[in-house]
Design a protein around this motif. Structure first.
Motif, PDB file in Angstrom:
ATOM      1  N   UNK A  31       9.650  17.454   7.787  1.00 39.31           N
ATOM      2  CA  UNK A  31       9.271  18.057   6.510  1.00 39.31           C
ATOM      3  C   UNK A  31       8.679  17.001   5.576  1.00 39.31           C
ATOM      4  N   UNK A  32       9.333  15.856   5.493  1.00 39.41           N
ATOM      5  CA  UNK A  32       8.842  14.777   4.637  1.00 39.41           C
ATOM      6  C   UNK A  32       7.498  14.242   5.127  1.00 39.41           C
ATOM      7  N   UNK A  33       7.360  14.103   6.441  1.00 40.50           N
ATOM      8  CA  UNK A  33       6.109  13.597   7.005  1.00 40.50           C
ATOM      9  C   UNK A  33       4.920  14.465   6.615  1.00 40.50           C
ATOM     10  N   UNK A  34       5.181  15.736   6.440  1.00 40.71           N
ATOM     11  CA  UNK A  34       4.120  16.683   6.106  1.00 40.71           C
ATOM     12  C   UNK A  34       3.736  16.613   4.628  1.00 40.71           C
ATOM     13  N   UNK A  35       4.720  16.376   3.751  1.00 35.65           N
ATOM     14  CA  UNK A  35       4.470  16.659   2.344  1.00 35.65           C
ATOM     15  C   UNK A  35       4.655  15.501   1.357  1.00 35.65           C
ATOM     16  N   UNK A  41       0.159  13.742  14.274  1.00 32.88           N
ATOM     17  CA  UNK A  41      -0.436  14.549  13.211  1.00 32.88           C
ATOM     18  C   UNK A  41      -0.076  14.045  11.814  1.00 32.88           C
ATOM     19  N   UNK A  42       0.767  13.022  11.725  1.00 32.93           N
ATOM     20  CA  UNK A  42       1.221  12.521  10.435  1.00 32.93           C
ATOM     21  C   UNK A  42       1.158  11.001  10.403  1.00 32.93           C
ATOM     22  N   UNK A  43       0.964  10.449   9.233  1.00 32.31           N
ATOM     23  CA  UNK A  43       0.941   8.992   9.089  1.00 32.31           C
ATOM     24  C   UNK A  43       2.340   8.395   9.192  1.00 32.31           C
ATOM     25  N   UNK A  44       3.367   9.228   9.115  1.00 28.22           N
ATOM     26  CA  UNK A  44       4.738   8.760   9.317  1.00 28.22           C
ATOM     27  C   UNK A  44       5.117   8.802  10.793  1.00 28.22           C
ATOM     28  N   UNK A  45       4.801   9.894  11.451  1.00 28.54           N
ATOM     29  CA  UNK A  45       5.151  10.082  12.865  1.00 28.54           C
ATOM     30  C   UNK A  45       3.985   9.618  13.739  1.00 28.54           C
ATOM     31  N   UNK A  96       0.810  -1.217   0.000  1.00 23.08           N
ATOM     32  CA  UNK A  96       0.000   0.000   0.000  1.00 23.08           C
ATOM     33  C   UNK A  96       0.845   1.268   0.000  1.00 23.08           C
ATOM     34  N   UNK A  97       2.109   1.159   0.420  1.00 31.82           N
ATOM     35  CA  UNK A  97       2.921   2.353   0.647  1.00 31.82           C
ATOM     36  C   UNK A  97       3.696   2.769  -0.593  1.00 31.82           C
ATOM     37  N   UNK A  98       3.915   4.079  -0.712  1.00 31.28           N
ATOM     38  CA  UNK A  98       4.779   4.600  -1.763  1.00 31.28           C
ATOM     39  C   UNK A  98       6.231   4.260  -1.434  1.00 31.28           C
ATOM     40  N   UNK A  99       7.098   4.295  -2.420  1.00 28.48           N
ATOM     41  CA  UNK A  99       8.523   4.032  -2.187  1.00 28.48           C
ATOM     42  C   UNK A  99       9.134   5.092  -1.279  1.00 28.48           C
ATOM     43  N   UNK A 100       8.668   6.339  -1.402  1.00 26.66           N
ATOM     44  CA  UNK A 100       9.172   7.399  -0.514  1.00 26.66           C
ATOM     45  C   UNK A 100       8.837   7.084   0.940  1.00 26.66           C
ATOM     46  N   UNK A 101       7.627   6.626   1.154  1.00 17.76           N
ATOM     47  CA  UNK A 101       7.206   6.320   2.528  1.00 17.76           C
ATOM     48  C   UNK A 101       8.027   5.158   3.095  1.00 17.76           C
ATOM     49  N   UNK A 102       8.285   4.135   2.298  1.00 15.83           N
ATOM     50  CA  UNK A 102       9.085   3.010   2.781  1.00 15.83           C
ATOM     51  C   UNK A 102      10.498   3.466   3.127  1.00 15.83           C
ATOM     52  N   UNK A 103      11.067   4.323   2.295  1.00 17.79           N
ATOM     53  CA  UNK A 103      12.406   4.852   2.572  1.00 17.79           C
ATOM     54  C   UNK A 103      12.405   5.662   3.869  1.00 17.79           C
ATOM     55  N   UNK A 104      11.394   6.463   4.060  1.00 19.75           N
ATOM     56  CA  UNK A 104      11.340   7.301   5.265  1.00 19.75           C
ATOM     57  C   UNK A 104      11.050   6.473   6.509  1.00 19.75           C
ATOM     58  N   UNK A 105      10.250   5.420   6.375  1.00 15.82           N
ATOM     59  CA  UNK A 105      10.067   4.501   7.501  1.00 15.82           C
ATOM     60  C   UNK A 105      11.407   3.948   7.969  1.00 15.82           C
ATOM     61  N   UNK A 115       6.171  16.530  -2.040  1.00 14.01           N
ATOM     62  CA  UNK A 115       7.629  16.576  -1.950  1.00 14.01           C
ATOM     63  C   UNK A 115       8.259  15.391  -2.675  1.00 14.01           C
ATOM     64  N   UNK A 116       9.299  15.661  -3.478  1.00 17.49           N
ATOM     65  CA  UNK A 116      10.109  14.604  -4.085  1.00 17.49           C
ATOM     66  C   UNK A 116      11.247  14.293  -3.105  1.00 17.49           C
ATOM     67  N   UNK A 117      10.986  13.336  -2.199  1.00 17.33           N
ATOM     68  CA  UNK A 117      11.971  13.056  -1.155  1.00 17.33           C
ATOM     69  C   UNK A 117      13.280  12.527  -1.717  1.00 17.33           C
ATOM     70  N   UNK A 118      13.210  11.657  -2.702  1.00 21.21           N
ATOM     71  CA  UNK A 118      14.431  11.064  -3.237  1.00 21.21           C
ATOM     72  C   UNK A 118      15.357  12.131  -3.821  1.00 21.21           C
ATOM     73  N   UNK A 119      14.783  13.144  -4.475  1.00 22.05           N
ATOM     74  CA  UNK A 119      15.598  14.223  -5.029  1.00 22.05           C
ATOM     75  C   UNK A 119      16.232  15.050  -3.908  1.00 22.05           C
ATOM     76  N   UNK A 120      15.443  15.333  -2.870  1.00 26.31           N
ATOM     77  CA  UNK A 120      15.966  16.112  -1.742  1.00 26.31           C
ATOM     78  C   UNK A 120      17.076  15.346  -1.024  1.00 26.31           C
ATOM     79  N   UNK A 121      16.862  14.053  -0.780  1.00 26.27           N
ATOM     80  CA  UNK A 121      17.875  13.261  -0.097  1.00 26.27           C
ATOM     81  C   UNK A 121      19.163  13.188  -0.903  1.00 26.27           C
ATOM     82  N   UNK A 122      19.045  13.048  -2.223  1.00 21.54           N
ATOM     83  CA  UNK A 122      20.236  12.979  -3.075  1.00 21.54           C
ATOM     84  C   UNK A 122      21.068  14.250  -2.971  1.00 21.54           C
ATOM     85  N   UNK A 123      20.418  15.401  -2.887  1.00 19.38           N
ATOM     86  CA  UNK A 123      21.148  16.672  -2.756  1.00 19.38           C
ATOM     87  C   UNK A 123      21.799  16.784  -1.383  1.00 19.38           C
ATOM     88  N   UNK A 124      21.127  16.289  -0.346  1.00 19.46           N
ATOM     89  CA  UNK A 124      21.726  16.299   0.989  1.00 19.46           C
ATOM     90  C   UNK A 124      22.993  15.451   1.014  1.00 19.46           C
TER      91      UNK A 124
END
Length: 378
Positions: free
Chosen positions: A345-349, A215-219, A153-162, A322-331
């Motif tokens: 930030x990711x949890x919100x967007x 307040x977030x499905x991640x947190x 059910x989860x997006x790849x971004x969500x699995x990465x952030x988990x 938010x495109x988390x993978x792009x943001x993480x790559x720049x970090x």
């Protein structure tokens, strides 16, 4: 020839040249004669010919009311190993103990946001007594195996952030004893209903996650097994055999007062290692912009990153994802560590999940427990 009869002489005989050359006729039976009536370590006959017979008359199916779990768990390695350890410790008390006890996992976000004590206070009010705590850390594999039947059910971004969230620090397993006088469902089911939905908009003041301010499905701060069978399976995933046995022994032997004392020590230890963070979006966004603005003075890529971060937050506030993978790559390119503020930030967007994708194993068991109260083993 005088034949030695002591156990200490065994290695001398085996290593001697005469023995190697066949000159001595002393045997193991001469040294260690079999005791009459000694019980050998052999399996009873007939041997099991299928997985369905592996646990004999133990009807583990009574620990779930979900047909999908009966189908999948019976052949799954984690569940089988977890059930074996559980049977070794609990024996004939297996059903009674697993219906009266459950667990709650406080994930790293609960540790840094100081949500454990408010959660335990809520649980005590609802007759759940903490009796034992054990810290551990999820890795990439255990995280995916624990939620194997829901991750589709989860997006790849969500699995990465988990994964990133789970590896920010240790989690705390707290075993709970249900002291409700008129218990209608197993402890795990009662707690699952009390925990509340993952979606914040579906939570009410009667739910633990609402009380904790999720307040977030991640947190989400906490995880609990849905049914007794899920507790066994998760033990099989997260812990080695001796760890499982120790947790079960401590859980069944501890008094509520002694258990709470041990739990508090574990909480103090974890919180001492993890500085406080409120995990609030506005504060985290301000800190991120301030931090990366200070780096922008270096110019070049640092300034570009700050400008793109600011533009990203503004766009996401207007409804973009938010495109988390792009943001993480720049970090990574800037050699910047991922912090709790980035995760907030990711949890919100981020795009969390695919709403029309059903889980591989739907959680239908809880509903059946509520309607078939005659199933409760006491």
């Amino acid at each position: 020839m005088n034949r030695p009869r002591s156990f200490e002489s065994l290695d001398l005989i085996i290593d001697s040249d005469d023995h190697q050359n066949g000159a001595l006729d002393t045997t193991i039976d001469d040294i260690l004669p079999a005791k009459s009536g000694a019980r050998p370590w052999v399996l009873p006959k007939p041997l099991h010919k299928s997985l369905a017979d592996e646990f004999g008359n133990t009807k583990w199916e009574y620990l779930t009311q979900d047909p999908s779990k009966v189908r999948y768990y019976g052949s799954e390695t984690y569940f089988r190993e977890g059930l074996h350890s559980t049977m070794q410790v609990l024996g004939a008390c297996l059903y009674h103990t697993l219906h009266r006890h459950t667990a709650i996992v406080f994930k790293p976000d609960a540790v840094v946001a100081r949500k454990i004590l408010p959660a335990l206070e809520f649980l005590k009010k609802h007759n759940f007594d903490p009796v034992f705590a054990y810290s551990f850390r999820y890795d990439r594999l255990s995280l995916r195996e624990d939620w194997r039947y829901q991750l589709n059910q989860l997006s790849l971004e969500r699995m990465r952030l988990n994964t990133l969230l789970a590896q920010m620090g240790d989690s705390l397993l707290v075993m709970l004893r249900d002291s409700e006088a008129d218990r209608k469902v197993p402890a795990s089911v009662r707690l699952q209903l009390m925990k509340g939905p993952s979606f914040p908009e579906q939570q009410t003041p009667k739910h633990l996650r609402f009380v904790l301010g999720s307040w977030s499905r991640l947190l989400k701060f906490v995880h609990t097994p849905d049914e007794p069978a899920d507790l066994i399976r998760e033990f099989g995933i997260l812990f080695e055999d001796e760890e499982r046995r120790n947790i079960l022994r401590q859980t069944t032997s501890a008094s509520a007062d002694k258990g709470m004392s041990q739990v508090m020590k574990m909480i103090d230890t974890l919180q001492a290692k993890n500085p406080y963070s409120p995990l609030e979006f506005d504060r985290s966004a301000e800190k991120l912009l301030s931090h990366h603005f200070s780096l922008a003075e270096k110019g070049g890529r640092y300034r570009t990153f700050f400008e793109r971060l600011k533009a990203t937050i503004e766009s996401c506030r207007k409804g973009e994802k938010l495109d988390w993978f792009a943001l993480e790559a720049e970090l990574v390119k800037l050699k910047q560590n991922i912090t709790w503020d980035h995760l907030v930030l990711a949890a919100k967007f981020i795009h969390h999940s695919y709403e029309n994708e059903p889980p591989l194993v739907p959680n239908t068991g809880v509903k059946i427990w509520r309607t078939r109260r005659d199933l409760l083993q006491v």
